[in-house]
Design an enzyme around this catalytic site. Structure first.
Site, mmCIF file in Angstrom:
data_model
loop_
_atom_site.group_PDB
_atom_site.id
_atom_site.type_symbol
_atom_site.label_atom_id
_atom_site.label_comp_id
_atom_site.label_asym_id
_atom_site.label_seq_id
_atom_site.Cartn_x
_atom_site.Cartn_y
_atom_site.Cartn_z
ATOM 1 N N LYS B 127 51.376 53.472 36.780
ATOM 2 C CA LYS B 127 50.508 53.602 38.068
ATOM 3 C C LYS B 127 50.291 54.298 39.262
ATOM 4 O O LYS B 127 49.012 54.148 39.772
ATOM 5 C CB LYS B 127 51.011 51.727 37.933
ATOM 6 C CG LYS B 127 51.415 50.925 37.459
ATOM 7 C CD LYS B 127 50.247 50.396 37.130
ATOM 8 C CE LYS B 127 51.132 49.638 35.182
ATOM 9 N NZ LYS B 127 50.079 49.778 34.676
ATOM 10 N N GLU B 215 53.020 47.889 47.982
ATOM 11 C CA GLU B 215 51.584 47.934 48.024
ATOM 12 C C GLU B 215 51.801 46.522 49.265
ATOM 13 O O GLU B 215 52.481 45.770 49.314
ATOM 14 C CB GLU B 215 51.228 47.499 46.181
ATOM 15 C CG GLU B 215 49.602 47.932 45.842
ATOM 16 C CD GLU B 215 49.944 47.733 44.888
ATOM 17 O OE1 GLU B 215 48.826 48.097 43.893
ATOM 18 O OE2 GLU B 215 49.645 46.167 44.859
ATOM 19 N N HIS B 250 53.776 35.775 37.514
ATOM 20 C CA HIS B 250 53.080 36.748 37.243
ATOM 21 C C HIS B 250 52.557 37.253 36.450
ATOM 22 O O HIS B 250 51.860 38.781 35.689
ATOM 23 C CB HIS B 250 53.082 38.386 38.039
ATOM 24 C CG HIS B 250 54.076 38.267 39.613
ATOM 25 N ND1 HIS B 250 53.428 37.719 40.592
ATOM 26 C CD2 HIS B 250 55.105 38.234 40.303
ATOM 27 C CE1 HIS B 250 53.539 38.532 41.525
ATOM 28 N NE2 HIS B 250 55.053 37.868 41.070
ATOM 29 N N ARG B 307 44.680 48.717 26.499
ATOM 30 C CA ARG B 307 44.769 48.929 25.076
ATOM 31 C C ARG B 307 44.199 47.699 24.761
ATOM 32 O O ARG B 307 43.719 46.832 25.956
ATOM 33 C CB ARG B 307 46.497 48.142 24.624
ATOM 34 C CG ARG B 307 46.828 47.543 25.663
ATOM 35 C CD ARG B 307 48.054 46.607 26.236
ATOM 36 N NE ARG B 307 48.552 45.808 27.728
ATOM 37 C CZ ARG B 307 48.297 44.889 28.102
ATOM 38 N NH1 ARG B 307 47.056 44.006 27.676
ATOM 39 N NH2 ARG B 307 48.818 44.940 28.704
#
Lengths: 166, 517
Positions: B127, B215, B250, B307
């Protein structure tokens, strides 16, 4: 008319004593009690293809797994427990904190004799690669720790017991 | 023997090994069958009786017990591919699908890889690397900082410093992460260290890589993603958006397409950003670029999933394009054969994920037998599932049982259709989230399209609880116990089985008894 013996059913933690009667394939409620509360109802039912057809026209789908009845009625699913006559109680171990799902104990943060506050983080479990915190149900002193790090436990396993602060 | 549709493709094959299990394996097997391709399932010993194993043309059992020894065992999977003479490998989602070393190994073995290049997987899978690449390509990312320190104490110190600059509330996310694992929200600076340690540990155990970055937490956002398709000639198109805001822990619970808030203009902007993101890594195949969209309509790159996505069916419904078939076509080296202007939105589609979990109790995973499994059918209803009646839900694999998808002319009609379909869905023996989903789909805030990532916490601040047990339900259970229906059900070898029940072909319990004595 055949009046059947009372049976005990646990629904959402409440214990119901239910007596029903049967005549020509139709079932009626004789009595339905939960502690002081008694429910009267004129609803009746028949069996239809292994399921239960209520007199108001609704059909319940049923299944039994272990001591549990699963009932699907009006688009909702319920799980009830049959209580064997003579069984003492269905209560959980008092002051015990149980595994909410099958999994592995990742870390134990307390030992016997530790004083803890309600909601305090006591141990961490892992199931399906997710971590779950086990927290103190109330303030008190840890009396027994039943598991150690790395141990695999089943759902409902009593992990930790504590004596509540008076 | 070659297939006509594959003519002109530079990488022909006739047999596909599916390096996955459950629902997505079934989905891929069906696509192979439609395209005239042979399928090979691989499975662990505990999946011997599973539906996907039954459905595949060929099935080979993996040796070993753990996930690492079975579904994550690259060496063993490649040996099976060789022995069965499979020409291509489809990884599905999860497991090895986003492992660049697997993509590399498959291609090095001379097999066709149904997916993007190892390089693209690697860039997007990390990421922090992805954030840097996107920034360079001019795509807005969520404000935050990458943490390059690997050693624990140095990393914790760097996270601590970065958190001061990023500000509260913030998210710590595993660089190798996904699916909510190795992720922690922090609302107070005193929590940073503990949260970072927990996130690192979870990331290390789930991905073998403990790196975590910082973040800013943007609240009241929507999670909206763009489906893209890219061929080996560098052509990239997008297939509009999916709104996936409704999540718990999440993880997505309900998805819909199109989003109730995305205008033509925003769709074009986000679509262009997604196409650019794919081009930045020379992407090939089907992929998804995820964005967070703020209430003001600005969007930030979240991540790219290299994917097929769990929620791909809703895009298939509204565009009429079979994404798994497209993956197989692109892998064979065929061009897209479509342009952006060919993509049109038709109607509205909603997907809900049927999980074995207890919504009454913080959505914890549940286990048990699927004693009754009676899914809905009818116009515009699709069920993608990997289980059937009589199967056992175990804690070994993901608790997702099925995906229920509806397609209708507009959002209102789709909501009505989903409500009706859920009310018909009967699962007994294992606790599922169906009752919760019924309340979710009927919620006024959902119907108004007010779906943000905190939808569940906002609308059920004290948790969700099911309808109270009515006297009729208790009465029903009492009848069952007294009339002995249940014992006739559960003891299938019982010679006392009532004739009436024994001879009733409609009785679901008889069928269970046959399969699971």
């Amino acid at each position: 008319m055949n009046v059947m013996k009372s049976i005990y059913i646990d629904a959402e933690g409440l214990r119901w004593a239910v007596s029903i009667s049967e005549k020509d394939g139709t079932f009626n409620i004789v009595s339905m009690q939960q502690e002081e509360q008694s429910i009267e109802s004129t609803v009746s039912a028949t069996l239809r293809k292994g399921n239960v057809l209520l007199s108001d026209g609704r059909k319940a789908t049923i299944a039994k797994v272990g001591d549990d009845w699963w009932v699907h009625l009006s688009a909702r699913t319920y799980r009830l427990k049959y209580i064997e006559p003579g069984s003492s109680s269905v209560d959980e171990v008092e002051g015990g904190m149980t595994a909410p799902m099958p999994g592995t104990v990742l870390e134990v943060l307390v030992i016997k004799g530790d004083r803890v506050q309600a909601e305090q983080h006591l141990m961490t479990m892992e199931a399906m690669k997710m971590e779950h915190k086990i927290v103190a149900s109330e303030s008190g002193t840890i009396s027994v720790v039943h598991c150690s790090e790395g141990q695999k436990v089943e759902q409902g396993f009593v992990l930790i017991e504590l004596d509540a602060t008076e | 023997m070659s297939l006509r549709w594959m003519e002109g493709g530079s990488r022909p094959y006739t047999k596909v090994l599916i390096a996955n299990r459950g629902e997505i394996a079934c989905r891929i097997i069906r696509a192979c069958r439609e395209l005239g391709l042979k399928s090979v399932a691989i499975h662990a010993a505990n999946d011997r009786e599973s539906l996907f194993v039954e459905m595949a043309d060929q099935a080979v059992e993996l040796k070993g017990g753990s996930l690492a020894e079975t579904y994550l065992n690259i060496k063993q999977i490649l040996e099976i591919a060789e022995n069965t003479q499979a020409g291509a490998i489809h990884p599905g989602f999860g497991f090895l699908s986003e492992r660049s070393d697997f993509a590399n190994a498959v291609q090095s073995a001379g097999l066709v890889w149904v997916g993007p290049s190892a390089q693209a997987i690697e860039s997007m899978g990390d990421k922090m690397t992805a954030r840097r690449l996107m920034r360079k390509a001019g795509i807005p990312v969520i404000p935050g900082e990458e943490i390059d320190e690997v050693e624990e104490q140095a990393a914790l110190a760097a996270i601590h410093e970065a958190s001061q600059r990023v500000g509260l509330p913030l998210m710590l996310k595993a660089s190798a992460g996904g699916g909510g694992k190795g992720m922690r929200m922090v609302e107070d600076f005193s929590e940073v260290r503990g949260a970072a340690m927990a996130a690192r540990r979870e990331a290390l155990s789930a991905f073998g890589d403990g790196r975590v970055y910082v973040e800013r937490m943007i609240t009241s956002t929507r999670h909206i993603e763009i489906q893209i398709l890219a061929d080996s000639f560098g052509e990239v198109i997008h297939l509009c958006e999916r709104e996936c805001s409704v999540q718990r822990r999440h993880q997505k619970v309900l998805e819909e397409a199109p989003s109730p808030v995305v205008s033509e203009n925003l769709r074009a902007q986000m679509g262009a950003a997604a196409v650019n993101a794919a081009k930045a890594v020379s992407y090939e195949g089907a992929g998804t670029v995820e964005f967070l969209v703020t209430p003001h309509g600005t969007f930030h790159f979240l991540e790219m999933n290299t994917r097929i996505q769990v929620e791909h069916p809703i895009t298939e419904c509204i565009t009429g394009i079979d994404l798994v078939c497209e993956q197989l076509r692109i892998a064979a080296g065929l061009p897209l054969g479509r342009e952006q202007s060919d993509i049109k939105v038709n109607g509205h589609a909603i997907e809900v994920r049927i999980y074995a979990e207890d919504a009454n109790n913080g959505f914890l995973p549940a286990i048990g037998p699927l004693t009754v499994w009676s899914p809905p059918t009818g116009p515009g209803i699709r069920l993608d599932s990997g289980v059937r009646q009589g199967d056992e839900v175990t804690p070994i694999y993901d608790p997702m049982l099925a995906k229920l998808v509806v397609h209708a002319s507009d959002r209102k009609a789709a909501i009505r259709r989903m409500k009706s379909a859920l009310s018909e869905f009967i699962i007994l023996g294992t606790t599922t989230n169906i009752d919760f989903l019924q309340d979710l789909i009927s919620h006024p805030a959902y119907r108004a399209g007010k779906t943000t990532t905190d939808f569940i916490e906002t609308n059920w601040p004290n948790g969700w609880s099911n309808t109270q047990t009515s006297l009729e339900v208790i009465f029903t259970a009492a009848i069952a116990q007294n009339s002995g229906i249940h014992s006739k059900i559960s003891i299938s070898t019982d010679t006392q089985l009532g004739d009436q029940i024994r001879n009733d072909p409609m009785n679901p319990f008889i069928r269970i008894g046959r399969r699971f004595p």
